[in-house]
Design an enzyme around this catalytic site. Structure first.
Site, PDB file in Angstrom:
ATOM      1  N   GLY A  13      -4.458  -4.186   1.852  1.00 42.85           N
ATOM      2  CA  GLY A  13      -3.727  -3.198   2.634  1.00 42.85           C
ATOM      3  C   GLY A  13      -4.627  -2.342   3.495  1.00 42.85           C
ATOM      4  O   GLY A  13      -4.354  -1.167   3.734  1.00 42.85           O
ATOM      5  N   ARG A  16      -4.452  -1.190   8.532  1.00 47.86           N
ATOM      6  CA  ARG A  16      -3.775  -0.206   9.378  1.00 47.86           C
ATOM      7  C   ARG A  16      -4.774   0.838   9.867  1.00 47.86           C
ATOM      8  O   ARG A  16      -5.499   1.443   9.079  1.00 47.86           O
ATOM      9  CB  ARG A  16      -2.643   0.497   8.633  1.00 47.86           C
ATOM     10  CG  ARG A  16      -1.491  -0.423   8.269  1.00 47.86           C
ATOM     11  CD  ARG A  16      -0.237   0.362   7.961  1.00 47.86           C
ATOM     12  NE  ARG A  16       0.321   0.936   9.191  1.00 47.86           N
ATOM     13  CZ  ARG A  16       1.236   1.897   9.200  1.00 47.86           C
ATOM     14  NH1 ARG A  16       1.676   2.409   8.066  1.00 47.86           N
ATOM     15  NH2 ARG A  16       1.708   2.359  10.342  1.00 47.86           N
ATOM     16  N   ASN A 106      -5.176  -1.573  -2.813  1.00 46.70           N
ATOM     17  CA  ASN A 106      -4.645  -0.463  -2.032  1.00 46.70           C
ATOM     18  C   ASN A 106      -3.295  -0.781  -1.393  1.00 46.70           C
ATOM     19  O   ASN A 106      -2.537   0.134  -1.076  1.00 46.70           O
ATOM     20  CB  ASN A 106      -5.652  -0.094  -0.942  1.00 46.70           C
ATOM     21  CG  ASN A 106      -5.089   0.904   0.047  1.00 46.70           C
ATOM     22  OD1 ASN A 106      -4.885   2.062  -0.268  1.00 46.70           O
ATOM     23  ND2 ASN A 106      -4.819   0.436   1.263  1.00 46.70           N
ATOM     24  N   SER A 160      -0.762   6.708  -7.307  1.00 42.73           N
ATOM     25  CA  SER A 160      -0.084   7.784  -6.591  1.00 42.73           C
ATOM     26  C   SER A 160       0.218   8.913  -7.552  1.00 42.73           C
ATOM     27  O   SER A 160       0.213   8.721  -8.779  1.00 42.73           O
ATOM     28  CB  SER A 160       1.228   7.254  -5.994  1.00 42.73           C
ATOM     29  OG  SER A 160       2.040   8.292  -5.500  1.00 42.73           O
ATOM     30  N   TYR A 173       9.386   2.739  -6.070  1.00 40.98           N
ATOM     31  CA  TYR A 173       8.001   3.155  -5.832  1.00 40.98           C
ATOM     32  C   TYR A 173       7.423   3.829  -7.074  1.00 40.98           C
ATOM     33  O   TYR A 173       6.307   3.503  -7.511  1.00 40.98           O
ATOM     34  CB  TYR A 173       7.957   4.113  -4.641  1.00 40.98           C
ATOM     35  CG  TYR A 173       6.561   4.537  -4.242  1.00 40.98           C
ATOM     36  CD1 TYR A 173       5.741   3.685  -3.509  1.00 40.98           C
ATOM     37  CD2 TYR A 173       6.052   5.779  -4.601  1.00 40.98           C
ATOM     38  CE1 TYR A 173       4.463   4.060  -3.133  1.00 40.98           C
ATOM     39  CE2 TYR A 173       4.777   6.169  -4.237  1.00 40.98           C
ATOM     40  CZ  TYR A 173       3.986   5.309  -3.502  1.00 40.98           C
ATOM     41  OH  TYR A 173       2.714   5.689  -3.152  1.00 40.98           O
ATOM     42  N   ALA A 175       8.459   3.597 -10.206  1.00 44.10           N
ATOM     43  CA  ALA A 175       8.322   2.623 -11.286  1.00 44.10           C
ATOM     44  C   ALA A 175       7.102   1.737 -11.077  1.00 44.10           C
ATOM     45  O   ALA A 175       6.358   1.438 -12.032  1.00 44.10           O
ATOM     46  CB  ALA A 175       9.586   1.772 -11.379  1.00 44.10           C
ATOM     47  N   LYS A 177       4.327   2.407  -9.454  1.00 44.60           N
ATOM     48  CA  LYS A 177       3.070   3.136  -9.636  1.00 44.60           C
ATOM     49  C   LYS A 177       2.848   3.517 -11.099  1.00 44.60           C
ATOM     50  O   LYS A 177       1.702   3.508 -11.577  1.00 44.60           O
ATOM     51  CB  LYS A 177       3.052   4.373  -8.744  1.00 44.60           C
ATOM     52  CG  LYS A 177       3.020   4.041  -7.244  1.00 44.60           C
ATOM     53  CD  LYS A 177       1.816   3.188  -6.849  1.00 44.60           C
ATOM     54  CE  LYS A 177       1.732   2.957  -5.360  1.00 44.60           C
ATOM     55  NZ  LYS A 177       0.561   2.148  -4.964  1.00 44.60           N
ATOM     56  N   ILE A 206      -0.500  12.371   1.538  1.00 44.78           N
ATOM     57  CA  ILE A 206      -1.491  12.278   2.614  1.00 44.78           C
ATOM     58  C   ILE A 206      -0.742  11.861   3.873  1.00 44.78           C
ATOM     59  O   ILE A 206      -0.009  10.868   3.865  1.00 44.78           O
ATOM     60  CB  ILE A 206      -2.597  11.257   2.285  1.00 44.78           C
ATOM     61  CG1 ILE A 206      -3.372  11.715   1.043  1.00 44.78           C
ATOM     62  CG2 ILE A 206      -3.543  11.077   3.463  1.00 44.78           C
ATOM     63  CD1 ILE A 206      -4.433  10.749   0.587  1.00 44.78           C
TER      64      ILE A 206
END
Length: 277
Positions: A13, A16, A106, A160, A173, A175, A177, A206
């Site tokens: 990841g 970007r 990531n 996170s 999300y 669950a 993490k 962030i």
């Protein structure tokens, strides 16, 4: 202190521009580490549009930035939802650089949010497949090579604040993490005998491109002004600022280095004191 010369890191990841993955790649490269930039490369359906993915063009831009720091770098397109592609990612990196020393999981989907009673099965699958299954597959194949090499290694999972606290509209999300922390702890116990350390980093909010999307989503849901929402984030933080991608990159550099060689199974908060358990 964090001399990583001669080591090789894969960061998923990381395609970007201005994202957490790019910051990690450039931090590790600055410390002498060869780096593999990997992302999905092209949009795939409604859940993986160009707005939210690392494109092949951006991946090559980040590779150039890493090479400018005096290390070797390459881009490899990989959809981490599929084991064959993950296996090829690891093998290609190993064949090009000679070893796999650091695996940074990531890649993540943090832009699919729906009310729980309306959460679609395909939305749930998209989030879990990337955030948790992807981390499992990358950790598995990196560990295979690290064990074969016989010199240990570091696996670092970017979790996170949602790995420790719940958030509305983010059932999948959150669950995923929480599951990533379980994966971290289990792998730390099992892989420790091979001198492979497994840790997680838990950022709070962030404002990357993804972070901006989340700001807009939650400010709209709460019916408040975007800037007021951002100010509320700052006001509740003990250090009175939002997190930066560099904050996460510095934590990863520490966990990748020998300075943390007796640390494993941890879920490190990087949240300015907002999350402390």
């Amino acid at each position: 202190m964090y001399n990583l010369k001669g080591k090789t890191a894969i960061v998923t990841g990381s395609g970007r521009i201005d994202g957490i993955g790019e910051a990690i790649v450039l931090k590790l490269a600055a410390l002498g580490c060869n780096v593999v930039v990997t992302d999905i490369g092209v949009s795939k359906g409604d859940n993986f549009t160009e707005e939210h993915i690392g494109t092949t063009s951006d991946m090559e831009t980040i590779v150039k930035k890493a090479k400018n720091k005096g290390v070797s770098a390459m881009a490899i397109v990989c959809d981490i939802r599929f084991e064959e592609q993950v296996s090829n990612l690891i093998k290609t990196a190993k064949n090009n650089f000679g070893s796999i020393d650091i695996m940074v999981n990531n890649a993540g989907v943090g832009y699919i949010m729906e009310p729980f009673t309306e959460f679609k099965e395909e939305s749930w699958d998209a989030v879990l497949d990337v955030n948790l299954k992807g981390a499992f597959l990358c950790s598995k194949h990196a560990a295979i090579h690290m064990i074969d090499q016989g010199k240990g290694g570091a696996i670092i999972n970017i979790a996170s604040q949602a790995a420790k606290s719940g958030f509305p509209y983010a059932a999948a999300y959150t669950a995923s993490k929480h599951g990533m922390i379980g994966l971290t702890r289990s792998n730390a116990v099992e892989l420790g005998a091979h001198k492979i350390r497994v840790n997680a980093v838990c950022p709070n909010h962030i404002t990357t491109g993804l972070g901006h999307w989340q700001n807009k989503f939650f400010s709209d849901k709460q019916g408040i002004d975007y800037d007021d929402y951002l100010q509320a984030i700052v006001d509740k933080n003990p250090l009175k600022r939002t997190g930066l991608v560099e904050d996460i990159a510095k934590a990863v550099a520490f966990l990748a280095s020998d300075q943390s060689d007796y640390i494993t199974g941890e879920a490190m908060n990087v949240s300015g004191g907002e999350e402390y358990h």
